[in-house]
Write a protein that holds these residues in place. Structure first.
Motif, short mmCIF file in Angstrom:
data_model
loop_
_atom_site.label_atom_id
_atom_site.label_comp_id
_atom_site.label_asym_id
_atom_site.label_seq_id
_atom_site.Cartn_x
_atom_site.Cartn_y
_atom_site.Cartn_z
N CYS A 1 -4.08 -13.59 -6.52
CA CYS A 1 -3.14 -13.57 -7.11
C CYS A 1 -2.78 -12.34 -7.20
CB CYS A 1 -2.67 -13.55 -8.53
SG CYS A 1 -1.28 -13.26 -9.46
N GLU A 2 -1.20 -11.64 -5.79
CA GLU A 2 -1.00 -10.82 -5.70
C GLU A 2 0.25 -10.22 -6.14
OE1 GLU A 2 -1.29 -9.25 -0.65
OE2 GLU A 2 0.54 -10.36 -1.52
N THR A 3 -0.15 -9.10 -6.71
CA THR A 3 1.07 -8.90 -7.59
C THR A 3 1.33 -7.17 -6.92
OG1 THR A 3 -0.43 -7.12 -8.82
CG2 THR A 3 0.17 -9.50 -9.98
N ARG A 4 2.90 -6.86 -6.97
CA ARG A 4 3.34 -5.63 -6.37
C ARG A 4 4.80 -5.46 -6.75
NH1 ARG A 4 4.03 -5.64 -1.01
NH2 ARG A 4 1.78 -7.41 -0.73
N ASN A 5 5.51 -4.07 -6.58
CA ASN A 5 6.20 -3.88 -6.79
C ASN A 5 6.89 -2.88 -5.84
OD1 ASN A 5 5.42 -1.36 -7.55
ND2 ASN A 5 5.44 -1.18 -9.62
N PRO A 6 7.83 -1.92 -5.72
CA PRO A 6 8.16 -1.27 -4.33
C PRO A 6 6.76 0.14 -4.21
CG PRO A 6 10.49 -1.05 -5.64
CD PRO A 6 8.67 -2.53 -6.85
N VAL A 7 6.24 0.18 -5.11
CA VAL A 7 5.11 1.47 -4.98
C VAL A 7 4.27 1.33 -4.92
CG1 VAL A 7 7.30 2.93 -5.72
CG2 VAL A 7 5.48 2.04 -7.78
N SER A 8 3.13 -0.07 -5.06
CA SER A 8 2.16 -0.19 -5.15
C SER A 8 2.41 -2.09 -5.20
CB SER A 8 1.83 0.43 -6.67
OG SER A 8 1.86 -0.60 -7.74
N GLU A 9 0.69 -2.40 -5.24
CA GLU A 9 -0.23 -3.49 -4.94
C GLU A 9 -1.29 -4.03 -5.38
OE1 GLU A 9 -1.54 -4.59 -0.61
OE2 GLU A 9 0.94 -4.60 -0.97
N ASP A 10 -1.12 -5.06 -6.18
CA ASP A 10 -2.91 -5.11 -6.77
C ASP A 10 -2.93 -6.81 -6.54
OD1 ASP A 10 -5.09 -4.47 -7.84
OD2 ASP A 10 -5.01 -4.98 -9.58
N THR A 11 -4.45 -7.38 -6.74
CA THR A 11 -5.01 -8.52 -7.16
C THR A 11 -5.79 -8.84 -7.54
OG1 THR A 11 -6.52 -8.05 -4.71
CG2 THR A 11 -4.12 -8.90 -4.12
#
Length: 280
Positions: A220-230
């Motif tokens: 699962c890849e999560t992101r918003n305009p300033v960061s991301e995480d998995t």
């Protein structure tokens, strides 16, 4: 067009230039009073708002272009909404405005006239503008739209085994706003198909298996305009009929059977040896 109303002179359709205007007021006794006004008209560039994203608690730089090269007389920074003066550069000196705690978080850099905002807060979200005046007295305005986001952290995947060969994977985060979710199987980006079904916001992935298959690693890849995480999960149960079957990854099932036979053979050998010794 010139319009006089309540002793005010309105001039429309202004053009670049300067001029001196006079008003003479005559009272009932014939006395006259005269006032002079100097009007300067400058060209002002109405630029579109430039989007800038900032991370909560971090720093951001709003950097204007310099149409005058190094010939800058004045740079004025302010907020459009809410209306607030921020900082001004003039003839080598920098002046800051606003409350003291706000002044501690901002810095105007004379080198490129960028505005640095440190320790970003949600209240810093808004519209900013800078007015740059060159030695030719031409003003150029640039506008910036700043959005402040909380970074995405703590991405994790939970799962639930349902009936009818369904497994639901749920992705969640500890922090982060305006977060988007996407799913991967190995290097393959997942879309809705016969096995995979994504929820409307992409936060859940439902798997439907009709037979035992090889275990896969899902991401699962999560992101918003300033960061991301998995986050990753390796399926240890797949569906065989309506019941979770032995995992097809890890130890093969045949290896487990062979290991059990070997252990049983050793135990029987020990029993036979003990029996023979006891008869002697």
């Amino acid at each position: 067009m010139v319009k006089i109303s309540s002793w005010e002179l309105q001039i429309s359709g202004l053009e670049k230039g300067a001029g001196v205007y006079e008003i003479i007021v005559t009272n009932d006794s014939g006395g006259e009073t005269m006032e002079r006004f100097k009007l300067d008209v400058y060209v002002q560039n109405q630029a579109a708002r430039l989007p800038v994203n900032g991370s909560l608690g971090q720093s951001v730089y709003l950097t204007p272009e310099n149409p005058h090269g190094s010939k800058i007389e004045e740079v004025f920074w302010k907020r459009s909404s809410p209306r607030l003066r921020i900082a001004r550069y003039m003839k080598g000196d920098v002046e800051y405005f606003g409350a003291e705690d706000y002044r501690k978080r901002i810095k105007l850099h004379p080198g490129n006239f960028s505005l640095q905002i440190s320790d970003l807060q949600r209240a810093d979200t808004g519209d900013y503008e800078t007015v740059v005046t060159g030695n030719s007295e031409v003003e150029v305005t640039e506008r910036f739209k700043l959005d402040v986001y909380e970074p995405v952290t703590g991405t994790k995947i939970s799962y639930q085994i349902m009936e009818n060969c369904n497994i639901t994977l749920s992705c969640s985060v500890n922090t982060g706003d305006n977060t988007s979710f996407s799913w991967w199987r190995g290097q393959e980006a997942l879309r809705n198909d016969s096995i995979h079904h994504l929820s409307e916001n992409g936060q859940e992935l439902q798997l439907h298996f009709t037979a035992q298959i090889e275990c896969n690693v899902y991401k699962c890849e999560t992101r918003n305009p300033v960061s991301e995480d998995t986050a990753h999960i390796k399926l240890s149960h797949v569906c065989n009929g309506n019941k979770p079957a032995e995992p097809s990854c890890g130890f093969p099932y045949t290896v487990k059977i062979i290991s059990s036979v070997i252990i049983l053979t050793i135990l029987l050998s020990i029993i036979v040896i003990v029996h023979v010794i006891s008869k002697r």
